[in-house]
Enzyme design. Structure first.
Site, mmCIF file in Angstrom:
data_model
loop_
_atom_site.group_PDB
_atom_site.id
_atom_site.type_symbol
_atom_site.label_atom_id
_atom_site.label_comp_id
_atom_site.label_asym_id
_atom_site.label_seq_id
_atom_site.Cartn_x
_atom_site.Cartn_y
_atom_site.Cartn_z
ATOM 1 N N THR A 19 117.560 -21.983 -108.554
ATOM 2 C CA THR A 19 118.817 -21.597 -107.876
ATOM 3 C C THR A 19 119.167 -20.116 -108.038
ATOM 4 O O THR A 19 120.305 -19.725 -107.786
ATOM 5 C CB THR A 19 120.006 -22.440 -108.402
ATOM 6 O OG1 THR A 19 120.167 -22.151 -109.806
ATOM 7 C CG2 THR A 19 119.790 -23.924 -108.203
ATOM 8 N N TRP A 20 118.195 -19.305 -108.475
ATOM 9 C CA TRP A 20 118.488 -17.873 -108.612
ATOM 10 C C TRP A 20 118.832 -17.305 -107.236
ATOM 11 O O TRP A 20 118.171 -17.657 -106.244
ATOM 12 C CB TRP A 20 117.273 -17.151 -109.199
ATOM 13 C CG TRP A 20 117.546 -15.714 -109.531
ATOM 14 C CD1 TRP A 20 118.730 -15.162 -109.899
ATOM 15 C CD2 TRP A 20 116.586 -14.645 -109.500
ATOM 16 N NE1 TRP A 20 118.574 -13.813 -110.133
ATOM 17 C CE2 TRP A 20 117.269 -13.474 -109.889
ATOM 18 C CE3 TRP A 20 115.217 -14.567 -109.200
ATOM 19 C CZ2 TRP A 20 116.638 -12.226 -109.982
ATOM 20 C CZ3 TRP A 20 114.586 -13.340 -109.296
ATOM 21 C CH2 TRP A 20 115.288 -12.181 -109.684
ATOM 22 N N ASP A 48 117.148 -26.168 -111.802
ATOM 23 C CA ASP A 48 117.199 -25.063 -112.766
ATOM 24 C C ASP A 48 118.279 -24.068 -112.358
ATOM 25 O O ASP A 48 118.298 -23.588 -111.224
ATOM 26 C CB ASP A 48 115.839 -24.341 -112.790
ATOM 27 C CG ASP A 48 115.845 -23.188 -113.772
ATOM 28 O OD1 ASP A 48 115.723 -23.453 -114.981
ATOM 29 O OD2 ASP A 48 116.006 -22.030 -113.335
ATOM 30 N N TYR A 53 123.110 -16.491 -112.971
ATOM 31 C CA TYR A 53 122.940 -16.518 -111.518
ATOM 32 C C TYR A 53 124.300 -16.509 -110.816
ATOM 33 O O TYR A 53 125.098 -17.438 -110.967
ATOM 34 C CB TYR A 53 122.118 -17.738 -111.074
ATOM 35 C CG TYR A 53 120.747 -17.836 -111.724
ATOM 36 C CD1 TYR A 53 120.135 -16.723 -112.305
ATOM 37 C CD2 TYR A 53 120.056 -19.036 -111.755
ATOM 38 C CE1 TYR A 53 118.885 -16.816 -112.909
ATOM 39 C CE2 TYR A 53 118.799 -19.133 -112.353
ATOM 40 C CZ TYR A 53 118.235 -18.016 -112.940
ATOM 41 O OH TYR A 53 117.002 -18.118 -113.530
ATOM 42 N N GLN A 162 110.213 -21.171 -120.366
ATOM 43 C CA GLN A 162 110.186 -20.881 -118.925
ATOM 44 C C GLN A 162 109.718 -19.450 -118.711
ATOM 45 O O GLN A 162 110.347 -18.514 -119.215
ATOM 46 C CB GLN A 162 111.588 -21.098 -118.344
ATOM 47 C CG GLN A 162 111.620 -20.938 -116.843
ATOM 48 C CD GLN A 162 112.975 -21.228 -116.226
ATOM 49 O OE1 GLN A 162 113.576 -20.355 -115.592
ATOM 50 N NE2 GLN A 162 113.466 -22.440 -116.401
ATOM 51 N N LEU A 193 106.279 -19.080 -106.228
ATOM 52 C CA LEU A 193 105.773 -18.540 -104.950
ATOM 53 C C LEU A 193 105.642 -17.019 -105.049
ATOM 54 O O LEU A 193 105.496 -16.354 -104.028
ATOM 55 C CB LEU A 193 106.732 -18.893 -103.806
ATOM 56 C CG LEU A 193 106.962 -20.386 -103.547
ATOM 57 C CD1 LEU A 193 108.047 -20.580 -102.496
ATOM 58 C CD2 LEU A 193 105.659 -21.037 -103.088
HETATM 59 P P1 NDP Z 1 110.171 -18.291 -105.773
HETATM 60 O O1 NDP Z 1 108.805 -17.880 -106.147
HETATM 61 O O2 NDP Z 1 110.565 -19.708 -105.931
HETATM 62 O O3 NDP Z 1 110.463 -17.822 -104.283
HETATM 63 C C1 NDP Z 1 111.694 -18.020 -103.662
HETATM 64 C C2 NDP Z 1 111.631 -17.393 -102.272
HETATM 65 O O4 NDP Z 1 110.637 -18.077 -101.502
HETATM 66 C C3 NDP Z 1 112.927 -17.513 -101.505
HETATM 67 O O5 NDP Z 1 113.122 -16.289 -100.832
HETATM 68 C C4 NDP Z 1 112.683 -18.640 -100.511
HETATM 69 O O6 NDP Z 1 113.362 -18.446 -99.289
HETATM 70 C C5 NDP Z 1 111.188 -18.486 -100.272
HETATM 71 N N1 NDP Z 1 110.561 -19.758 -99.893
HETATM 72 C C6 NDP Z 1 110.781 -20.973 -100.452
HETATM 73 N N2 NDP Z 1 110.039 -21.909 -99.849
HETATM 74 C C7 NDP Z 1 109.324 -21.283 -98.901
HETATM 75 C C8 NDP Z 1 108.400 -21.736 -97.936
HETATM 76 N N3 NDP Z 1 108.061 -23.016 -97.860
HETATM 77 N N4 NDP Z 1 107.860 -20.822 -97.101
HETATM 78 C C9 NDP Z 1 108.214 -19.521 -97.183
HETATM 79 N N5 NDP Z 1 109.084 -19.030 -98.080
HETATM 80 C C10 NDP Z 1 109.648 -19.908 -98.924
HETATM 81 O O7 NDP Z 1 111.119 -17.278 -106.607
HETATM 82 P P2 NDP Z 1 112.390 -17.364 -107.510
HETATM 83 O O8 NDP Z 1 112.520 -16.000 -108.029
HETATM 84 O O9 NDP Z 1 113.584 -17.932 -106.861
HETATM 85 O O10 NDP Z 1 111.973 -18.332 -108.727
HETATM 86 C C11 NDP Z 1 112.220 -19.716 -108.703
HETATM 87 C C12 NDP Z 1 113.278 -20.115 -109.723
HETATM 88 O O11 NDP Z 1 112.854 -19.816 -111.040
HETATM 89 C C13 NDP Z 1 114.591 -19.328 -109.607
HETATM 90 O O12 NDP Z 1 115.367 -19.736 -108.500
HETATM 91 C C14 NDP Z 1 115.207 -19.598 -110.942
HETATM 92 O O13 NDP Z 1 115.785 -20.895 -110.992
HETATM 93 C C15 NDP Z 1 113.981 -19.489 -111.858
HETATM 94 N N6 NDP Z 1 113.803 -18.126 -112.408
HETATM 95 C C16 NDP Z 1 113.911 -17.974 -113.776
HETATM 96 C C17 NDP Z 1 113.765 -16.724 -114.356
HETATM 97 C C18 NDP Z 1 113.920 -16.575 -115.834
HETATM 98 O O14 NDP Z 1 113.997 -15.434 -116.320
HETATM 99 N N7 NDP Z 1 113.946 -17.660 -116.585
HETATM 100 C C19 NDP Z 1 113.488 -15.522 -113.552
HETATM 101 C C20 NDP Z 1 113.342 -15.793 -112.134
HETATM 102 C C21 NDP Z 1 113.477 -17.055 -111.610
HETATM 103 P P3 NDP Z 1 114.779 -19.134 -98.909
HETATM 104 O O15 NDP Z 1 115.600 -19.186 -100.155
HETATM 105 O O16 NDP Z 1 115.324 -18.241 -97.853
HETATM 106 O O17 NDP Z 1 114.504 -20.513 -98.362
#
Ligand code: NDP
Length: 276
Positions: A19-20, A48, A53, A162, A193
């Protein structure tokens, strides 16, 4: 759906929703709540989030989306290092519980290591556990040396670490993942991703084409093929949410895994932890 076993024996789903960047803008709120609801409707049970966030906004999105359906969900949240003193961790957790509108957090993580001694934060986690406010605790952004240090102290109840882990960011495979597997500590893979970039990778798209799947689904299925790993992709667009949930059903074969290895070779030496 695959599951991963926590140190105490509880099984948690290997695929969850991140949910970041949610809860940052009022205008996006309805779409974000709808995305989390859709993911739950499609079978996602692990969510998560973190106090960081959207300055608590993401936890509020989660609260709205999970209203009336809390029981079978596994909610993960995180305390900021600046709040992770003994008293600070307890107050931060209480603020998170209020925003999440729940009486317990299933897994509460130290977001990254700061200057507060680890023993102090662990002490607060144990107190929160005794009080029933959190069920498990863990850490985030800890490298192999940090984990070893945690183990030397009071950290053996740590339920997860994590870290940044994706097909294109495999540094943790050299030392951290083997350490965690040896010590039965599950890995939560964030940015699975690579922040969206893997969705347009040509090699992953080619692998996906053989299965009627997308590149993004291959990136997630690749992580789900690694033992002890929980992937937490984030998506707001409904078509993305549907794709991500669908990735839980995709099984890659040996030829697919070998092709990922050629495109993104595993690490040959220790590397610093990737961070966002
Ligand atoms: P991700 O690698 O999950 O990528 C998210 C991005 O990918 C968004 O822009 C989303 O777009 C896009 N996306 C999702 N599904 C698709 C698809 N099927 N095709 C194309 N694009 C897609 O990155 P995050 O940085 O969000 O990491 C995931 C989670 O991990 C975070 O949300 C958070 O909860 C956690 N996190 C934890 C950290 C830590 O320090 N502990 C640091 C960073 C992240 P859209 O939203 O527009 O659909």
């Amino acid at each position: 759906m695959n599951s991963v076993t926590l140190p105490g024996g509880e099984k948690v789903p290997a695929l969850g929703l991140g949910t970041w960047r949610m809860g940052e803008r009022k205008r996006a709120r309805a779409d974000e709540v709808a995305a989390v609801r859709l993911a739950i409707d499609l079978g996602i049970r692990l969510i998560d989030t973190a106090e960081m966030y959207g300055d608590g906004g993401a936890e509020e999105v989660v609260a709205e989306a999970t209203e009336g359906r809390r029981e079978d969900l596994f909610i993960v949240s995180k305390v900021l290092p600046g709040n992770s003193s003994r008293a600070g961790t307890i107050s931060a957790c209480e603020r998170s519980l209020a925003r999440l509108r729940t009486d317990r957090i299933d897994l509460y993580l130290l977001h990254w290591r700061g200057t507060v001694p680890l023993a102090e934060t662990v002490d607060a986690f144990e107190r929160l556990q005794r009080d029933g406010k959190i069920r498990h605790w863990g850490v985030s952004n800890f490298d192999a040396a940090d984990m070893a240090e945690l183990w030397k102290g009071a950290g053996r109840a740590c339920a997860a670490n994590q870290v940044y882990y994706s097909a294109s960011r495999r540094g943790v495979e050299f030392d951290l993942l083997p350490w965690q597997r040896d010590h039965d500590v599950p890995t939560m893979a964030y940015c699975p991703l690579d922040q969206g970039q893997l969705a347009s990778d040509a090699t992953l798209a080619e692998i996906g084409a053989r299965h009627g799947a997308s590149a993004a689904q291959v990136a997630i299925a690749w992580l789900l093929a690694q033992s002890g790993v929980i992937a937490i992709p984030k998506a707001v667009r409904p078509e993305h949410v549907r794709e991500l949930v669908g990735a839980g059903r995709l099984r890659l074969d040996d030829a697919d895994l070998a092709q990922v290895d050629r495109r993104f070779p595993p690490p040959k030496r220790a590397q610093p932890l990737a961070i966002v």
